[in-house]
Design a protein around this motif. Sequence first.
Motif, mmCIF file in Angstrom:
data_model
loop_
_atom_site.group_PDB
_atom_site.id
_atom_site.type_symbol
_atom_site.label_atom_id
_atom_site.label_comp_id
_atom_site.label_asym_id
_atom_site.label_seq_id
_atom_site.Cartn_x
_atom_site.Cartn_y
_atom_site.Cartn_z
ATOM 1 N N UNK A 130 0.836 -1.204 0.000
ATOM 2 C CA UNK A 130 0.000 0.000 0.000
ATOM 3 C C UNK A 130 0.869 1.251 0.000
ATOM 4 N N UNK A 131 1.926 1.237 0.804
ATOM 5 C CA UNK A 131 2.837 2.380 0.844
ATOM 6 C C UNK A 131 3.451 2.635 -0.531
ATOM 7 N N UNK A 132 3.869 1.582 -1.221
ATOM 8 C CA UNK A 132 4.471 1.732 -2.547
ATOM 9 C C UNK A 132 3.472 2.268 -3.565
ATOM 10 N N UNK A 133 2.243 1.764 -3.530
ATOM 11 C CA UNK A 133 1.219 2.242 -4.464
ATOM 12 C C UNK A 133 0.892 3.708 -4.229
ATOM 13 N N UNK A 134 0.837 4.109 -2.970
ATOM 14 C CA UNK A 134 0.492 5.494 -2.653
ATOM 15 C C UNK A 134 1.555 6.473 -3.122
ATOM 16 N N UNK A 135 2.786 6.014 -3.273
ATOM 17 C CA UNK A 135 3.850 6.877 -3.801
ATOM 18 C C UNK A 135 3.443 7.444 -5.161
ATOM 19 N N UNK A 136 2.772 6.646 -5.971
ATOM 20 C CA UNK A 136 2.378 7.085 -7.312
ATOM 21 C C UNK A 136 1.183 8.030 -7.286
ATOM 22 N N UNK A 137 0.519 8.130 -6.137
ATOM 23 C CA UNK A 137 -0.559 9.114 -5.971
ATOM 24 C C UNK A 137 -0.063 10.390 -5.301
ATOM 25 N N UNK A 138 1.235 10.502 -5.084
ATOM 26 C CA UNK A 138 1.798 11.736 -4.542
ATOM 27 C C UNK A 138 2.097 11.711 -3.056
ATOM 28 N N UNK A 139 2.036 10.529 -2.415
ATOM 29 C CA UNK A 139 2.295 10.429 -0.985
ATOM 30 C C UNK A 139 3.744 10.014 -0.738
ATOM 31 N N UNK A 140 4.402 10.675 0.204
ATOM 32 C CA UNK A 140 5.803 10.379 0.506
ATOM 33 C C UNK A 140 6.011 10.333 2.008
ATOM 34 N N UNK A 141 7.003 9.556 2.436
ATOM 35 C CA UNK A 141 7.303 9.435 3.853
ATOM 36 C C UNK A 141 7.834 10.724 4.438
ATOM 37 N N UNK A 142 7.536 10.952 5.727
ATOM 38 C CA UNK A 142 7.954 12.194 6.394
ATOM 39 C C UNK A 142 9.053 11.966 7.424
ATOM 40 N N UNK A 143 9.489 10.720 7.602
ATOM 41 C CA UNK A 143 10.570 10.422 8.544
ATOM 42 C C UNK A 143 11.623 9.613 7.780
ATOM 43 N N UNK A 144 12.795 10.185 7.599
ATOM 44 C CA UNK A 144 13.761 9.569 6.685
ATOM 45 C C UNK A 144 15.002 8.998 7.356
ATOM 46 N N UNK A 145 15.299 9.371 8.614
ATOM 47 C CA UNK A 145 16.538 8.846 9.193
ATOM 48 C C UNK A 145 16.358 7.371 9.592
ATOM 49 N N UNK A 146 17.478 6.682 9.703
ATOM 50 C CA UNK A 146 17.457 5.230 9.918
ATOM 51 C C UNK A 146 16.756 4.850 11.219
ATOM 52 N N UNK A 147 16.970 5.658 12.277
ATOM 53 C CA UNK A 147 16.376 5.300 13.567
ATOM 54 C C UNK A 147 14.851 5.365 13.493
ATOM 55 N N UNK A 148 14.306 6.443 12.929
ATOM 56 C CA UNK A 148 12.850 6.570 12.845
ATOM 57 C C UNK A 148 12.248 5.469 11.982
ATOM 58 N N UNK A 149 12.935 5.119 10.884
ATOM 59 C CA UNK A 149 12.435 4.035 10.045
ATOM 60 C C UNK A 149 12.372 2.722 10.833
ATOM 61 N N UNK A 150 13.423 2.436 11.597
ATOM 62 C CA UNK A 150 13.430 1.216 12.392
ATOM 63 C C UNK A 150 12.370 1.277 13.495
#
Length: 372
Positions: A130-150
């Motif tokens: 779902x996250x990957x599909x939403x990328x094509x609708x203009x949605x992007x993640x707002x937390x990019x550092x490694x710690x927040x992702x984990x």
Amino acid sequence: MDGNRALCLALARPESMAERTDGEWSTMLAAARETSLLGALWQRAREAGLETDLPEPVALHLQGAAWVAERRAEALRWELEELGRGMLTRMAPPVLLKGAAYLLADLPNAQGRLANDIDLLFPEAEIERAESLLFFDGWAGSHHNDYDQRYYREWMHELPPLAHRQRGTTLDLHHNILPRTFRVRPDAGRLREQSVALPAPWRFRMLAPAHMVLHAMVHLFSETDWERGLRDVNDIHVLVNHFAAREGDGFWEALLVEADALEVTWLAQRALWLCGRHLGTDIPPEVVRRLAASPRARRINPVARWMFHHGSQTRAASSTPLQDGTARGLLFLRGHWLKMPPGLLVRHLFYKAFLAEKEDDTDVQPEPDKHG
């Protein structure tokens, strides 16, 4: 009468608004503003037929807040329409949670309510698709550092928040209603299986009534931030009254059964106690007895009662009484203690206190409003 008590009384017994003095209105409006309940007050006043009995400045203030909530609701519906015809049509319909679900289901607590983001529940195995599909609708993640992702992907019940690149709307993708590291982990499959389709033309589902109420309870009583706690208490109060009136004993039976099945009886106990304390919610004695008798119940000790009561109080004129501030501090610690085992909690707090600011300076993102 202080602003907190006047606000609670107005929410529980709207006709009491006709009895307020100018000074009481001032403190009550300040309390309602802090908890985003101004629009709800106007709705209560309308239901009680008090629009013309309120002081004109008060009526204009409340009406203006309700207008803002209505505009927000229109914008939210538009965002949901866009989602409903976008890339997510390649997947089974997700379950809509919290404020957006209240709005589309036309539940009574949606009137005048400010919903700040969109929350969708997917099976855990499908959430990254779902996250990957939403990328094509203009949605992007707002937390990019490694710690927040984990932090989000390994420990939480949701992915890092998404924000629309043009519109700035926040979207949260959940696979459960509590973090993986929480003291209990509800069966998310049970939530999805009992969910019901929203009325056409919406391509979303919503939680079953008992699950919707339990989610509101779990959301508040697992939180670290109680700044708008009274709004969540009001949501629970209104939803309980609505579903109990509509479904009678069937609603209460489902609530008891599902609270045990999801292992959240102890959170439901606390939520219903606080609703009764603040808003006088009518809870059948048999429900209270059965909750307390459940093997998953936990006694609400006097310290916890003090903490929940004062922690959910609103500030008056932007100042917080010492006992309320202390209670909120304890609730902040309690929320973290419930969410993580001790070793992980120490690591997380150390990172946030000493390392996060340095690493995140180049990628500062606002924290999303988690009150839906």
